[in-house]
Design a protein around this motif. Structure first.
Motif, PDB file in Angstrom:
ATOM      1  N   MET A   1       0.855  -1.184   0.000  1.00  0.00           N
ATOM      2  CA  MET A   1       0.000   0.000   0.000  1.00  0.00           C
ATOM      3  C   MET A   1       0.893   1.237   0.000  1.00  0.00           C
ATOM      4  O   MET A   1       1.900   1.283   0.698  1.00  0.00           O
ATOM      5  CB  MET A   1      -0.895  -0.008   1.227  1.00  0.00           C
ATOM      6  N   ARG A   2       0.511   2.227  -0.789  1.00  0.00           N
ATOM      7  CA  ARG A   2       1.290   3.466  -0.907  1.00  0.00           C
ATOM      8  C   ARG A   2       0.381   4.669  -0.716  1.00  0.00           C
ATOM      9  O   ARG A   2      -0.830   4.580  -0.829  1.00  0.00           O
ATOM     10  CB  ARG A   2       1.949   3.557  -2.286  1.00  0.00           C
ATOM     11  N   HIS A   3       1.017   5.817  -0.459  1.00  0.00           N
ATOM     12  CA  HIS A   3       0.257   7.053  -0.256  1.00  0.00           C
ATOM     13  C   HIS A   3       0.048   7.844  -1.542  1.00  0.00           C
ATOM     14  O   HIS A   3      -0.745   8.781  -1.565  1.00  0.00           O
ATOM     15  CB  HIS A   3       0.946   7.935   0.787  1.00  0.00           C
ATOM     16  N   THR A   4       0.786   7.482  -2.602  1.00  0.00           N
ATOM     17  CA  THR A   4       0.606   8.179  -3.886  1.00  0.00           C
ATOM     18  C   THR A   4       0.440   7.174  -5.015  1.00  0.00           C
ATOM     19  O   THR A   4       0.977   6.061  -4.963  1.00  0.00           O
ATOM     20  CB  THR A   4       1.805   9.097  -4.226  1.00  0.00           C
ATOM     21  N   MET A   5      -0.270   7.587  -6.040  1.00  0.00           N
ATOM     22  CA  MET A   5      -0.481   6.766  -7.229  1.00  0.00           C
ATOM     23  C   MET A   5       0.856   6.488  -7.917  1.00  0.00           C
ATOM     24  O   MET A   5       1.106   5.380  -8.381  1.00  0.00           O
ATOM     25  CB  MET A   5      -1.435   7.482  -8.188  1.00  0.00           C
ATOM     26  N   GLU A   6       1.729   7.482  -7.960  1.00  0.00           N
ATOM     27  CA  GLU A   6       3.017   7.333  -8.636  1.00  0.00           C
ATOM     28  C   GLU A   6       3.871   6.256  -7.973  1.00  0.00           C
ATOM     29  O   GLU A   6       4.509   5.455  -8.664  1.00  0.00           O
ATOM     30  CB  GLU A   6       3.773   8.670  -8.651  1.00  0.00           C
ATOM     31  N   ASP A   7       3.906   6.223  -6.644  1.00  0.00           N
ATOM     32  CA  ASP A   7       4.689   5.205  -5.932  1.00  0.00           C
ATOM     33  C   ASP A   7       4.119   3.807  -6.162  1.00  0.00           C
ATOM     34  O   ASP A   7       4.867   2.856  -6.378  1.00  0.00           O
ATOM     35  CB  ASP A   7       4.729   5.493  -4.425  1.00  0.00           C
ATOM     36  N   ALA A   8       2.811   3.691  -6.124  1.00  0.00           N
ATOM     37  CA  ALA A   8       2.171   2.390  -6.349  1.00  0.00           C
ATOM     38  C   ALA A   8       2.411   1.912  -7.778  1.00  0.00           C
ATOM     39  O   ALA A   8       2.689   0.726  -8.005  1.00  0.00           O
ATOM     40  CB  ALA A   8       0.678   2.475  -6.056  1.00  0.00           C
ATOM     41  N   GLN A   9       2.343   2.831  -8.746  1.00  0.00           N
ATOM     42  CA  GLN A   9       2.594   2.453 -10.136  1.00  0.00           C
ATOM     43  C   GLN A   9       4.054   2.076 -10.340  1.00  0.00           C
ATOM     44  O   GLN A   9       4.353   1.131 -11.071  1.00  0.00           O
ATOM     45  CB  GLN A   9       2.205   3.593 -11.089  1.00  0.00           C
ATOM     46  N   ALA A  10       4.973   2.768  -9.681  1.00  0.00           N
ATOM     47  CA  ALA A  10       6.397   2.428  -9.781  1.00  0.00           C
ATOM     48  C   ALA A  10       6.645   1.018  -9.242  1.00  0.00           C
ATOM     49  O   ALA A  10       7.420   0.255  -9.823  1.00  0.00           O
ATOM     50  CB  ALA A  10       7.238   3.450  -9.028  1.00  0.00           C
ATOM     51  N   ASP A  11       5.974   0.658  -8.148  1.00  0.00           N
ATOM     52  CA  ASP A  11       6.084  -0.701  -7.601  1.00  0.00           C
ATOM     53  C   ASP A  11       5.591  -1.729  -8.612  1.00  0.00           C
ATOM     54  O   ASP A  11       6.240  -2.750  -8.842  1.00  0.00           O
ATOM     55  CB  ASP A  11       5.263  -0.849  -6.321  1.00  0.00           C
ATOM     56  N   LEU A  12       4.437  -1.461  -9.215  1.00  0.00           N
ATOM     57  CA  LEU A  12       3.868  -2.396 -10.190  1.00  0.00           C
ATOM     58  C   LEU A  12       4.762  -2.501 -11.425  1.00  0.00           C
ATOM     59  O   LEU A  12       4.987  -3.602 -11.935  1.00  0.00           O
ATOM     60  CB  LEU A  12       2.452  -1.977 -10.582  1.00  0.00           C
ATOM     61  N   ASP A  13       5.299  -1.376 -11.894  1.00  0.00           N
ATOM     62  CA  ASP A  13       6.196  -1.402 -13.056  1.00  0.00           C
ATOM     63  C   ASP A  13       7.447  -2.236 -12.765  1.00  0.00           C
ATOM     64  O   ASP A  13       7.884  -3.028 -13.605  1.00  0.00           O
ATOM     65  CB  ASP A  13       6.591   0.016 -13.457  1.00  0.00           C
ATOM     66  N   ALA A  14       8.017  -2.078 -11.575  1.00  0.00           N
ATOM     67  CA  ALA A  14       9.209  -2.848 -11.195  1.00  0.00           C
ATOM     68  C   ALA A  14       8.868  -4.337 -11.091  1.00  0.00           C
ATOM     69  O   ALA A  14       9.651  -5.189 -11.515  1.00  0.00           O
ATOM     70  CB  ALA A  14       9.766  -2.325  -9.874  1.00  0.00           C
ATOM     71  N   PHE A  15       7.716  -4.651 -10.513  1.00  0.00           N
ATOM     72  CA  PHE A  15       7.243  -6.033 -10.395  1.00  0.00           C
ATOM     73  C   PHE A  15       7.116  -6.659 -11.786  1.00  0.00           C
ATOM     74  O   PHE A  15       7.552  -7.789 -12.020  1.00  0.00           O
ATOM     75  CB  PHE A  15       5.890  -6.028  -9.672  1.00  0.00           C
ATOM     76  N   ALA A  16       6.547  -5.904 -12.720  1.00  0.00           N
ATOM     77  CA  ALA A  16       6.345  -6.391 -14.089  1.00  0.00           C
ATOM     78  C   ALA A  16       7.674  -6.582 -14.812  1.00  0.00           C
ATOM     79  O   ALA A  16       7.870  -7.583 -15.499  1.00  0.00           O
ATOM     80  CB  ALA A  16       5.460  -5.413 -14.856  1.00  0.00           C
ATOM     81  N   ARG A  17       8.585  -5.637 -14.657  1.00  0.00           N
ATOM     82  CA  ARG A  17       9.907  -5.749 -15.291  1.00  0.00           C
ATOM     83  C   ARG A  17      10.653  -6.980 -14.778  1.00  0.00           C
ATOM     84  O   ARG A  17      11.224  -7.740 -15.554  1.00  0.00           O
ATOM     85  CB  ARG A  17      10.746  -4.505 -14.984  1.00  0.00           C
ATOM     86  N   LYS A  18      10.634  -7.177 -13.475  1.00  0.00           N
ATOM     87  CA  LYS A  18      11.344  -8.298 -12.850  1.00  0.00           C
ATOM     88  C   LYS A  18      10.832  -9.641 -13.358  1.00  0.00           C
ATOM     89  O   LYS A  18      11.585 -10.589 -13.506  1.00  0.00           O
ATOM     90  CB  LYS A  18      11.187  -8.211 -11.332  1.00  0.00           C
ATOM     91  N   ARG A  19       9.540  -9.730 -13.644  1.00  0.00           N
ATOM     92  CA  ARG A  19       8.924 -10.985 -14.066  1.00  0.00           C
ATOM     93  C   ARG A  19       8.678 -11.065 -15.573  1.00  0.00           C
ATOM     94  O   ARG A  19       8.137 -12.045 -16.056  1.00  0.00           O
ATOM     95  CB  ARG A  19       7.612 -11.184 -13.318  1.00  0.00           C
ATOM     96  N   GLY A  20       9.026 -10.030 -16.298  1.00  0.00           N
ATOM     97  CA  GLY A  20       8.839 -10.038 -17.747  1.00  0.00           C
ATOM     98  C   GLY A  20       7.379 -10.037 -18.160  1.00  0.00           C
ATOM     99  O   GLY A  20       7.022 -10.647 -19.170  1.00  0.00           O
TER     100      GLY A  20
END
Length: 73
Positions: free
Chosen positions: A47-66
């Motif tokens: 859980m994050r306090h900003t949309m940008e931080d949450a999206q950055a987490d999801l982008d990193a998760f997606a990159r790591k798993r292809g």
């Protein structure tokens, strides 16, 4: 609009939700019954306090798993 990714036949996306302490942001998916569910994954998707931080987490998760980006409906 934020990027969405395909993960195990589900589309992951970031969404705002109301919590006790105000509005937070997290990764969600829609389950087989049509209900939106929060998707927390260890220390990678939290859980994050900003949309940008949450999206950055999801982008990193997606990159790591292809993961592939989901197509717009």
């Amino acid at each position: 609009m934020c990027k969405r990714y395909l993960y195990r036949n589900r589309t992951l996306y970031v969404k705002a939700y109301q919590s006790v302490n105000g509005v937070n942001f997290a990764t969600f998916f829609v389950d087989s019954k049509g209900y939106e569910r929060i998707f927390l994954f260890a220390n990678e998707l939290t859980m994050r306090h900003t949309m940008e931080d949450a999206q950055a987490d999801l982008d990193a998760f997606a990159r790591k798993r292809g993961l592939h980006e989901a197509k717009a409906k």
